[in-house]
Design an enzyme around this catalytic site. Sequence first.
Site, PDB file in Angstrom:
ATOM      1  N   THR A  12       0.827  -1.215   0.000  1.00 38.84           N
ATOM      2  CA  THR A  12       0.000   0.000   0.000  1.00 38.84           C
ATOM      3  C   THR A  12       0.853   1.254   0.000  1.00 38.84           C
ATOM      4  O   THR A  12       0.527   2.238  -0.667  1.00 38.84           O
ATOM      5  CB  THR A  12      -0.911   0.009   1.247  1.00 38.84           C
ATOM      6  OG1 THR A  12      -1.814  -1.087   1.141  1.00 38.84           O
ATOM      7  CG2 THR A  12      -1.689   1.302   1.374  1.00 38.84           C
ATOM      8  N   SER A  54       1.595  -7.417  -1.310  1.00 42.86           N
ATOM      9  CA  SER A  54       2.242  -8.488  -0.536  1.00 42.86           C
ATOM     10  C   SER A  54       1.366  -9.737  -0.418  1.00 42.86           C
ATOM     11  O   SER A  54       1.824 -10.775   0.058  1.00 42.86           O
ATOM     12  CB  SER A  54       2.681  -7.999   0.839  1.00 42.86           C
ATOM     13  OG  SER A  54       1.607  -7.945   1.738  1.00 42.86           O
ATOM     14  N   THR A  85       1.528  -4.619   4.136  1.00 42.09           N
ATOM     15  CA  THR A  85       1.334  -5.009   5.531  1.00 42.09           C
ATOM     16  C   THR A  85       0.726  -6.415   5.665  1.00 42.09           C
ATOM     17  O   THR A  85       0.885  -7.056   6.702  1.00 42.09           O
ATOM     18  CB  THR A  85       0.422  -4.017   6.276  1.00 42.09           C
ATOM     19  OG1 THR A  85      -0.856  -3.994   5.633  1.00 42.09           O
ATOM     20  CG2 THR A  85       1.025  -2.631   6.293  1.00 42.09           C
ATOM     21  N   ASP A  86       0.053  -6.879   4.622  1.00 43.89           N
ATOM     22  CA  ASP A  86      -0.735  -8.114   4.772  1.00 43.89           C
ATOM     23  C   ASP A  86       0.116  -9.334   5.128  1.00 43.89           C
ATOM     24  O   ASP A  86      -0.314 -10.182   5.911  1.00 43.89           O
ATOM     25  CB  ASP A  86      -1.533  -8.390   3.494  1.00 43.89           C
ATOM     26  CG  ASP A  86      -2.660  -7.375   3.305  1.00 43.89           C
ATOM     27  OD1 ASP A  86      -2.977  -6.647   4.269  1.00 43.89           O
ATOM     28  OD2 ASP A  86      -3.207  -7.301   2.194  1.00 43.89           O
TER      29      ASP A  86
END
Length: 334
Positions: A12, A54, A85-86
């Site tokens: 992101t 990700s 972040t995932d």
Amino acid sequence: MKKILLLATGGTIASVETAEGLSPAQSPERLLSYVPETRSVCHVDVEQPFCIDSTNIQPEHWVALSKRICAVYDEYDGFVITHGTDTMAYTAAALSYLVQSGSKPIVLTGAQKPISALITDARKNLLDSLRFASHDGVHGVYVVFDGKAILGTRARKVRSKSYSAFESINYPVAAFLDDRRILQYVDAGERQSAVRFYDALCPSVFVLKLLPGIRPDILEYIGERYDAIILESYGVGGVPQYGQRDFLRGLEALTARGKIAVIATQVMLEGSDAELYEVGFRAIHHCNVLQAYDMTVEAAAVKLMWILAQTHEFSEVRRLFYTSVGGDILTPEQ
Ligand code: ASP
């Protein structure tokens, strides 16, 4: 002034709006242009090994990152990796196993909002990460996010939207960062041994979340395709042994075939203690099943990938699994 290598991988933080939703596209040079303050913090070189959401991250990406860090390890004082972040917690765990005992920091960061957004956490996270990676005495793998530095083996994404996306699981936050200071709560101590790089992972690891009613024959299917299985069981850990839905027999058959089975828990905090109840004790003592104790499922799964790339021999897998790497496990074996 410290010399940091920024490895941008997408997520992101680097995303732009497209007709089909956010997609990573910003170059690392562009990311840095949003935080001109970094010029007074450290010297930054940039690279972009890949640029993906990700969700698409694979063990091959982790090995590629580790190999790149290995190749230039002596040229830099620290490394910052921008990442979605995932799956950041998995990548942080993977790098903790692939790069061990390093005297330099490897810091992962990202954001819940793109760096180009008017209101975003991206600029603060990127600046904080470069500050942390330049800070004296920091070594090892961390996630730096929303003012916290979390050990790479202990990070978990716990909020899907808020800025405070990550928590440190079963371990204190290593450091807090405010605008002026970095407060290191966990002093990692001096590095005694030399950095050690690994360049292989065996991705043949399955994580199965238990649900009341789940059929144990799924274990046969998994056993045909994977070398190790982590059961996300309930509470301190146990396996259903009720009537036809008997997982104990299935696990026994798996481990007899040389497969590795691990009991972990769906509960986020405090980990497993599977010998406490009969439903767990039997698996541990009659079926050669391991348990995750205070390790996160993310770390335990990637640790198995790292171990299985070296050995499939049960006693050696067991020894390595229960050996602390990067602060991943505290529970002493009884
Ligand atoms: N889907 C994004 C990713 O993990 C989410 C994020 O970066 O926050 O790449």
